[in-house]
Design an enzyme around this catalytic site. Sequence first.
Site, PDB file in Angstrom:
ATOM      1  N   CYS A   2       1.128  -1.457  -0.013  1.00  0.00           N
ATOM      2  CA  CYS A   2      -0.013  -0.011   0.159  1.00  0.00           C
ATOM      3  C   CYS A   2       0.874   1.311   0.090  1.00  0.00           C
ATOM      4  O   CYS A   2       2.519   1.116   0.100  1.00  0.00           O
ATOM      5  CB  CYS A   2      -0.791  -0.127   0.967  1.00  0.00           C
ATOM      6  N   ARG A  27       1.625   2.058  -5.991  1.00  0.00           N
ATOM      7  CA  ARG A  27       1.755   0.983  -5.024  1.00  0.00           C
ATOM      8  C   ARG A  27       0.217   0.386  -4.740  1.00  0.00           C
ATOM      9  O   ARG A  27       0.444  -0.500  -4.325  1.00  0.00           O
ATOM     10  CB  ARG A  27       1.593   2.005  -4.066  1.00  0.00           C
ATOM     11  N   TRP A  74      -3.945  -1.544  -1.371  1.00  0.00           N
ATOM     12  CA  TRP A  74      -3.570  -3.178  -2.284  1.00  0.00           C
ATOM     13  C   TRP A  74      -4.776  -4.237  -1.199  1.00  0.00           C
ATOM     14  O   TRP A  74      -3.080  -4.480   0.410  1.00  0.00           O
ATOM     15  CB  TRP A  74      -2.323  -3.267  -2.920  1.00  0.00           C
ATOM     16  N   ASN A 100       0.267  -0.480   6.032  1.00  0.00           N
ATOM     17  CA  ASN A 100       1.285  -1.064   4.390  1.00  0.00           C
ATOM     18  C   ASN A 100       2.243  -2.801   5.101  1.00  0.00           C
ATOM     19  O   ASN A 100       2.735  -2.598   6.095  1.00  0.00           O
ATOM     20  CB  ASN A 100       2.173  -0.113   3.727  1.00  0.00           C
ATOM     21  N   GLY A 101       1.158  -3.790   4.834  1.00  0.00           N
ATOM     22  CA  GLY A 101       1.209  -5.104   5.588  1.00  0.00           C
ATOM     23  C   GLY A 101       0.992  -5.951   5.853  1.00  0.00           C
ATOM     24  O   GLY A 101      -0.086  -5.710   5.916  1.00  0.00           O
ATOM     25  N   GLU A 487       9.130 -20.430 -20.500  1.00  0.00           N
ATOM     26  CA  GLU A 487       8.885 -18.991 -19.487  1.00  0.00           C
ATOM     27  C   GLU A 487       9.811 -18.659 -20.256  1.00  0.00           C
ATOM     28  O   GLU A 487       9.878 -17.369 -20.149  1.00  0.00           O
ATOM     29  CB  GLU A 487       9.143 -19.657 -18.010  1.00  0.00           C
ATOM     30  N   LYS A 491       9.349 -15.516 -21.965  1.00  0.00           N
ATOM     31  CA  LYS A 491      10.129 -13.799 -21.599  1.00  0.00           C
ATOM     32  C   LYS A 491      10.747 -12.836 -22.756  1.00  0.00           C
ATOM     33  O   LYS A 491      10.853 -11.781 -22.957  1.00  0.00           O
ATOM     34  CB  LYS A 491      10.746 -13.670 -20.498  1.00  0.00           C
ATOM     35  N   GLU A 494       8.809 -11.834 -25.642  1.00  0.00           N
ATOM     36  CA  GLU A 494       8.052 -11.225 -25.042  1.00  0.00           C
ATOM     37  C   GLU A 494       8.629  -9.389 -25.578  1.00  0.00           C
ATOM     38  O   GLU A 494       8.075  -8.676 -25.437  1.00  0.00           O
ATOM     39  CB  GLU A 494       6.821 -10.937 -24.961  1.00  0.00           C
ATOM     40  N   HIS A 510      14.611 -35.479 -32.023  1.00  0.00           N
ATOM     41  CA  HIS A 510      12.848 -35.053 -32.736  1.00  0.00           C
ATOM     42  C   HIS A 510      12.078 -33.704 -33.152  1.00  0.00           C
ATOM     43  O   HIS A 510      11.428 -33.600 -33.754  1.00  0.00           O
ATOM     44  CB  HIS A 510      11.684 -35.702 -31.822  1.00  0.00           C
ATOM     45  N   LYS A 609      -1.675  -5.617 -20.230  1.00  0.00           N
ATOM     46  CA  LYS A 609      -1.044  -6.299 -19.456  1.00  0.00           C
ATOM     47  C   LYS A 609      -2.421  -7.418 -18.879  1.00  0.00           C
ATOM     48  O   LYS A 609      -2.249  -8.335 -18.051  1.00  0.00           O
ATOM     49  CB  LYS A 609      -0.622  -5.343 -17.982  1.00  0.00           C
TER      50      LYS A 609
HETATM   51  C1  G6P Z   1      -1.112 -10.842 -21.277  1.00  0.00           C
HETATM   52  C2  G6P Z   1       0.136 -10.855 -19.903  1.00  0.00           C
HETATM   53  C3  G6P Z   1       1.073 -10.972 -19.661  1.00  0.00           C
HETATM   54  C4  G6P Z   1       0.498 -12.798 -18.253  1.00  0.00           C
HETATM   55  C5  G6P Z   1      -0.741 -13.341 -19.023  1.00  0.00           C
HETATM   56  C6  G6P Z   1      -1.569 -13.411 -18.081  1.00  0.00           C
HETATM   57  O1  G6P Z   1      -0.114 -12.124 -21.696  1.00  0.00           O
HETATM   58  O2  G6P Z   1       0.765  -9.786 -20.986  1.00  0.00           O
HETATM   59  O3  G6P Z   1       2.176 -11.485 -18.546  1.00  0.00           O
HETATM   60  O4  G6P Z   1       1.115 -13.623 -18.002  1.00  0.00           O
HETATM   61  O5  G6P Z   1      -1.927 -11.762 -19.683  1.00  0.00           O
HETATM   62  O6  G6P Z   1      -2.206 -12.439 -17.534  1.00  0.00           O
HETATM   63  P1  G6P Z   1      -3.014 -13.048 -15.944  1.00  0.00           P
HETATM   64  O7  G6P Z   1      -3.321 -11.602 -15.545  1.00  0.00           O
HETATM   65  O8  G6P Z   1      -3.467 -13.838 -16.297  1.00  0.00           O
HETATM   66  O9  G6P Z   1      -1.597 -14.006 -15.224  1.00  0.00           O
END
Ligand code: G6P
Length: 614
Positions: A2, A27, A74, A100-101, A487, A491, A494, A510, A609
């Site tokens: 927060c 935040r 938050w 906060n915490g 993963e 990354k 993207e 294969h 996002k």
């Molecule tokens: C989008 C974002 C990714 C994320 C995915 C799932 O593609 O760019 O970074 O992993 O959505 O999002 P979520 O909020 O469901 O984890």
Amino acid sequence: MCGIVGYAGPQQALPLLMDGLKRLEYRGYDSAGVAIQHDGVLEIRRAEGKLANLAAVVAKSPAAGATGIGHTRWATHGRPNEQNAHPHVDCGGVTAVIHNGIIENFEALKKPLVDKGHRFMSETDTEVVVHLIEDELKSGKSLEDAALAVVPTLEGAAALAFVSAKDPGKIVAARISNAGGVIVGHGEGENYLASDIPALLEHTRTVSYVEPGEFAVITAGGVRFLDRAGTQLEKAKTTITWDTVSAAKSGYKHFMLKEIHEQPRVISDTLLGRVDRASGRVVFDADLKLTDDAVRALDRITLLGCGTAGYAALVGKYLIERLARIPCDVEIPSEYRYRDPVVTKGQLVISLTQSGETVDTLAAMEEGKKRGARLLTFVNVMGSQASRMADDVIYLHAGPEISVASTKAYSTMLVDLYLFAIFLGQRRGTLDPTAGGKLLAEVFHLPTLVDAVLREEPKIKALAYRHHQAKDFLYLGRGVNYPTALEGAHKLKELSYSHAEGTAAGEMKHGINALIDESLPVVAIVLQDSTYKKMLSNIQEVRARAGAVIAVANDDDEEIAQNASEVIRVPKTNELLSPALAVVPLHLFAYHVADRRGNDVDQPRNLAKAVTVE
Ligand code: G6P
């Protein structure tokens, strides 16, 4: 995660607090509030949702006074609504707290207060603090003496600030543990408080940091710092040279880099309160309603997640099958929702989602529910659609993640999956108690180990700069680190816009082997675990075809240097926990390749996002 602000001085506090909160909105943004004190009265204004809602409330009903505190929330305990928004007040409405915490022992502290007749208005862990302070103030103590009596009884992580109409013109701030900043800004005849530098920069660049176990007593005329025993401390003043933009990123160039570096702290936050000290058993809060009988009756689990969350789901399969012996499938939500899936009685559907708003994940959850599955979600955003739809919720406690590419949410998903798999294993009797206890101890050691990996960043950066022009990359892993390879490749793609492919190393022969030549960097996760020998043979196959191998290997692996062109080191831990360490250099590598290329790291092209459309 927060945001906290405070002001004591000659000016009206309200506009200053609102301005500070605006700068901290990144935040937390599920609710906000202020407490302003004047002439023996405390005024509280709060609103659910973004700060604009609070701005509308104070525009209609301003609060006068020159001492006050403000908070942007938050949520961790309690839904994001006005009732749970901070500040929280005592029964008489004379003292307010912001926090906060997470206070781990709030339930134990609350019970005797309720028995004594204290009235609680929220579902938060925080409110207990202000009722404890209320009792202390009754005996005529100053606000700081009340805080000195109460704060040491709190367990967990906290940055706290109090104002009270009983002790006017004063803010008392306190910090326990490393979570949450408490920073005092020094002005001329006025002083400020904030959880983060951006909230202070408009007013002052001279600050003091309140360390864990310390208190600050802030008035217009000056600031006193105290230790736990109430002894006055001499505090250094620091001058901040950052501009406001880099301050929001705590001085990091991008939010992604900041979030990668936050991992030791957010992993600690995630672990808070999740083991019962007496029994050594994993416990979740009330949002996980699965009873022990329901756990024993589970016969199948389906894990769902998009993008990075989908790779966390795959790690989850390895963990749950190994520790709890429940068969698991991992499904792509956009496939699951349309493919007439089979759901059996006794099946649990688990969704993993940072935002809790990804439309395919929500639709797949809906599909599972319609067919009779029980729904559990691992989610970061409290009050999100996924958290409202699910029968059971496990929160990630990663704090807001701003960068589109998910890093700290991924790590906390893994940590929550470790806890959940152990939780299942403990209740189903599939996990030997000694082995379970040892594994749990290693989970708690992860923040320190992640911190050690982060210290390798200069080497990872140099490596990224050497390879930033490559057009294709291959990522190899086996076992529980097969998802880590996926993963890592995800990354890199993207962020850098290069092609990258992740694969299970056993699958190379294969098809993938056809791609290998001297221009293809191959990133291989070769840890000293049950797959080590097999991985070594796989990278020898790459070397034989002139490929350059970048190995992610353990600290004390001497053999690896003969098999790889370049080596990134990570500390050794239990094999099942190693994905949480091995992914960190891969995230840093992707970040630095993309940054070196001049890409917009926090907002990669064509990506969002939270994907709220199909
Ligand atoms: C989008 C974002 C990714 C994320 C995915 C799932 O593609 O760019 O970074 O992993 O959505 O999002 P979520 O909020 O469901 O984890």
